[in-house]
Design an enzyme around this catalytic site. Sequence first.
Site, short mmCIF file in Angstrom:
data_model
loop_
_atom_site.label_atom_id
_atom_site.label_comp_id
_atom_site.label_asym_id
_atom_site.label_seq_id
_atom_site.Cartn_x
_atom_site.Cartn_y
_atom_site.Cartn_z
N SER A 186 -0.94 -3.10 10.51
CA SER A 186 -0.65 -4.13 9.41
C SER A 186 0.60 -4.84 9.71
O SER A 186 1.66 -4.35 10.21
CB SER A 186 -0.26 -3.34 8.27
OG SER A 186 -1.48 -2.61 7.75
N HIS B 88 -10.11 -2.41 11.89
CA HIS B 88 -9.10 -3.03 11.44
C HIS B 88 -8.95 -4.19 12.56
O HIS B 88 -7.93 -3.93 13.27
CB HIS B 88 -7.72 -2.16 11.15
CG HIS B 88 -6.89 -2.82 10.45
ND1 HIS B 88 -5.55 -2.33 10.56
CD2 HIS B 88 -6.66 -3.94 9.62
CE1 HIS B 88 -4.55 -3.14 9.82
NE2 HIS B 88 -5.39 -4.08 9.04
N ARG C 279 0.89 -1.14 0.07
CA ARG C 279 -0.16 0.02 0.00
C ARG C 279 1.00 1.13 -0.03
O ARG C 279 1.87 1.23 0.57
CB ARG C 279 -0.82 -0.14 1.15
CG ARG C 279 -2.15 -1.04 1.17
CD ARG C 279 -2.88 -0.85 2.35
NE ARG C 279 -2.29 -1.27 3.44
CZ ARG C 279 -1.64 -0.28 4.53
NH1 ARG C 279 -1.66 0.97 4.28
NH2 ARG C 279 -1.26 -0.90 5.46
N TYR D 157 -1.66 -3.53 -6.54
CA TYR D 157 -1.37 -4.36 -5.29
C TYR D 157 -2.45 -4.15 -4.07
O TYR D 157 -2.69 -3.01 -3.80
CB TYR D 157 0.06 -4.16 -4.95
CG TYR D 157 0.76 -5.17 -4.05
CD1 TYR D 157 1.45 -6.07 -4.91
CD2 TYR D 157 0.67 -5.39 -2.83
CE1 TYR D 157 2.20 -7.18 -4.18
CE2 TYR D 157 1.11 -6.68 -2.04
CZ TYR D 157 2.08 -7.38 -2.92
OH TYR D 157 2.56 -8.54 -2.23
N ASP E 54 -8.92 -9.68 9.54
CA ASP E 54 -8.43 -8.23 9.13
C ASP E 54 -9.40 -7.33 9.42
O ASP E 54 -8.88 -6.29 9.85
CB ASP E 54 -7.86 -8.26 7.49
CG ASP E 54 -7.05 -7.20 7.39
OD1 ASP E 54 -6.00 -6.96 8.05
OD2 ASP E 54 -7.30 -6.21 6.54
N LYS F 23 -9.54 -2.36 2.18
CA LYS F 23 -9.29 -1.04 3.13
C LYS F 23 -10.02 0.03 2.41
O LYS F 23 -10.42 1.11 3.31
CB LYS F 23 -7.82 -0.77 2.89
CG LYS F 23 -6.91 -1.99 3.62
CD LYS F 23 -7.40 -2.32 5.04
CE LYS F 23 -6.87 -3.73 5.52
NZ LYS F 23 -5.55 -3.96 5.90
N CYS G 105 1.18 -6.86 12.29
CA CYS G 105 1.46 -6.95 13.41
C CYS G 105 0.84 -8.29 14.08
O CYS G 105 0.60 -8.35 15.31
CB CYS G 105 1.25 -5.81 14.28
SG CYS G 105 2.30 -4.38 13.62
N ARG H 159 2.45 -11.98 -0.25
CA ARG H 159 1.13 -12.05 0.49
C ARG H 159 0.47 -13.55 -0.37
O ARG H 159 0.82 -13.89 -1.52
CB ARG H 159 0.17 -10.98 0.09
CG ARG H 159 0.62 -9.74 0.67
CD ARG H 159 -0.29 -9.74 2.04
NE ARG H 159 0.31 -8.63 2.70
CZ ARG H 159 -0.17 -8.17 3.89
NH1 ARG H 159 -1.26 -8.54 4.31
NH2 ARG H 159 0.30 -7.06 4.46
P1 GTP Z 1 -2.08 -7.47 7.85
O1 GTP Z 1 -2.58 -8.51 6.98
O2 GTP Z 1 -0.89 -6.65 7.01
O3 GTP Z 1 -3.08 -6.62 8.47
O4 GTP Z 1 -1.04 -8.20 8.65
P2 GTP Z 1 -1.48 -8.92 10.08
O5 GTP Z 1 -1.75 -8.06 11.32
O6 GTP Z 1 -2.66 -10.07 9.70
O7 GTP Z 1 -0.09 -9.90 10.55
P3 GTP Z 1 0.11 -11.29 10.61
O8 GTP Z 1 -0.29 -12.27 11.37
O9 GTP Z 1 0.24 -11.70 8.92
O10 GTP Z 1 1.71 -11.13 10.98
C1 GTP Z 1 2.71 -10.58 10.37
C2 GTP Z 1 4.22 -10.93 10.74
O11 GTP Z 1 4.28 -10.96 12.31
C3 GTP Z 1 4.37 -12.39 10.32
O12 GTP Z 1 5.83 -12.32 9.85
C4 GTP Z 1 4.22 -13.10 11.60
O13 GTP Z 1 5.09 -14.46 11.44
C5 GTP Z 1 4.63 -12.25 12.66
N1 GTP Z 1 3.93 -12.38 13.78
C6 GTP Z 1 2.79 -12.83 14.02
N2 GTP Z 1 2.33 -13.30 15.43
C7 GTP Z 1 3.55 -12.95 16.18
C8 GTP Z 1 3.90 -13.08 17.48
O14 GTP Z 1 3.16 -13.78 18.30
N3 GTP Z 1 5.30 -13.13 17.86
C9 GTP Z 1 6.15 -12.74 16.64
N4 GTP Z 1 7.38 -12.61 17.08
N5 GTP Z 1 5.91 -12.60 15.50
C10 GTP Z 1 4.68 -12.75 15.06
C1 SPV Z 2 -2.73 -4.38 5.59
O1 SPV Z 2 -1.73 -3.69 4.87
O2 SPV Z 2 -3.31 -3.91 6.63
C2 SPV Z 2 -3.15 -5.47 4.90
C3 SPV Z 2 -2.98 -5.41 3.54
O3 SPV Z 2 -4.10 -6.08 5.34
S1 SPV Z 2 -3.71 -4.72 2.36
O4 SPV Z 2 -4.73 -5.11 1.88
O5 SPV Z 2 -2.69 -4.36 1.30
O6 SPV Z 2 -4.12 -3.49 2.98
MN MN Z 3 -4.68 -5.32 7.55
#
Ligand code: GTP
Ligand code: SPV
Ligand code: MN
Length: 591
Positions: free
Chosen positions: A254, A232, A64, A203, A279, A212, A256, A371
Amino acid sequence: MREDITRFVDEIAKLTEPKNVVYITGDEAELAAYRRQLVEKDVAIPLKRKNSLLFRSDPEDVARTEGKTFICSEKEIDAGPTNNWRDPKEMLKHLKTLFKGSMRGRTLYVIPYSMGPVGSPLAKVGIELTDSLYVVINMAMMTRIGTKVLDALGDDSFVPGVHSVGCPLEEGEREPPWPCNPEKTCIAHFPETRQIWSFGSGYGGNALLGKKCFALRIASAIARDEGWLAEHMLIMGVTNPEGKKRYFCASFPSACGKTNLAMLMPTLPGWKVETVGDDIAWLRWGPDGKLYAINPEAGIFGVAPGTSHVSNPQAMDTIRHDAVFTNVALTDDQDVWWEGMTKEPPKHLIDWRGEDWTPNRPQKASHPNARFTVSAAQCPSIDPDWESLSGVPISAILFGGRRSSVTPLVYEAFDWEHGTFIGASVSSEMTAAAAGTVGKLRHDPFAMLPFCGYNMGDYFGHWLNVGKAGKVIPKIFAVNWFRKNESGEFIWPGFGENSRVLKWIFERCEGAVEAQESAVGLLPNIDDLDSEGLDISRETLERLLTIDPKEWAEEVKELRSYFKIFGERLPEGIKRSLDALEDRVSEHAAP
Ligand code: GTP
Ligand code: SPV
Ligand code: MN
């Protein structure tokens, strides 16, 4: 077809001059034909996973682009200090020049889509016009699309969205593998007239307009007007060993940890987690006075790097087939790989840029924001009620971010107003999900910084008001999985072990466990956080669960200076909570 829909399509076709217009029906055979077409044109690479494709984006179009994302309200103050504002009339003029002839040589696809289960009173319909087949096949997984959506629309309004990759094709010109127009990228939202225009990027959130753009930026403005919340947040069901189930929402910025938490495999025996959404959540009070949530999406657009059979086995199972991968590496046997999938990388790969890759290469094989896209229905932990038309009742809301210091592993808000303050106070180290400096700490209130469609100060006020309207108020918690030690290593194991924190939260909801009052909120007594079988020292646990008044005095100072940007739009409830926090912190710091 409704006349206002054909008029919208005709108007955009006249402006963008596509070679033809196709209405997407959502038929599986139709989508399969598109997938074949993408392979034949060398735009997508077929994988050995059944019905799965790999795409490689342009290196200039990988995440984004928040700096090129605009909120075009009539008044600048209504976009607020955290959004990029443009005058709606000027922006429309600019868009008309950008989109003029932008689909020449391409097909304009009309995608009717529903955010939320078709027919749910909580669902809302959008129509995305796009010249990208990648968008079509992704939207088909991420949302409910096609004729059934139009049938259910009735006389209701829809949110129009126009998307073009901004790459017209001349006669006989070959399709580039990832058409885009990074210099002219512009993602514009009109919260008052509920319209979306997106140009130049193919993307993720820039191009899949249901996500979003609609479900957060436009929906947050609708929600403010209608008295609900567009957030979110993931939605998860948590069942304890006695079989009692509660639903939680969790808001993290994002990349996290939302997808990971939503699909968590508890390490604690007898506990179960089920996934409603990973999400976005739309929340409103039900007739019984409880807060109900629906997941407006139907798919998962998940971060690939770091996903493994150890960290997130449910996600690995979800993407075994019928998945789309973007910017991951390709193995010699036509499969995918990314950093963190296995301890040892394969001996040879084609990296996300399409180049030969061997483990001695300094570059990453997959892009950090690579992704996967997959239908949520394929997730083995999907909740039986994930498509419930009325949503699931929420017992607790969690706020979190990536903080290597200061913020404890978990604490509880005193009440809704304090919880709103906690949401407003979230800061997080930046990730690769958006263009910017990875690791830089920034304020990201409610993880909505890039996604709030109106003035964030008013949004805080809306949260405070919403809390007054319910009868059964969810408890609010702050969590942080990302504390680090002096060597920069995570001190909390995270992932499945986060079930220990969920257990404490669950028990707080049950009234089964005490908490101790601290300057920042209610902290667990160390012995109440189940650490059985966990290889962690008492000292580390204490570090995770105690407050350093000196660090917090700094945090308060920083927050006070940050909240100034909202001026008169900063609600009293936030000021009151900040003053109270400051008082408590200075009391605790006193010798
Ligand atoms: P968006 O789709 O961007 O909104 O991201 P999200 O909030 O769904 O994050 P996601 O669960 O995909 O995790 C993002 C990154 O954080 C990945 O590389 C995970 O491996 C890492 N991660 C997730 N949970 C943990 C955790 O409990 N501890 C640590 N150290 N890393 C984590
Ligand atoms: C984020 O960035 O919080 C996502 C991926 O979930 S996107 O759809 O590109 O916004
Ligand atoms: Mn997200």
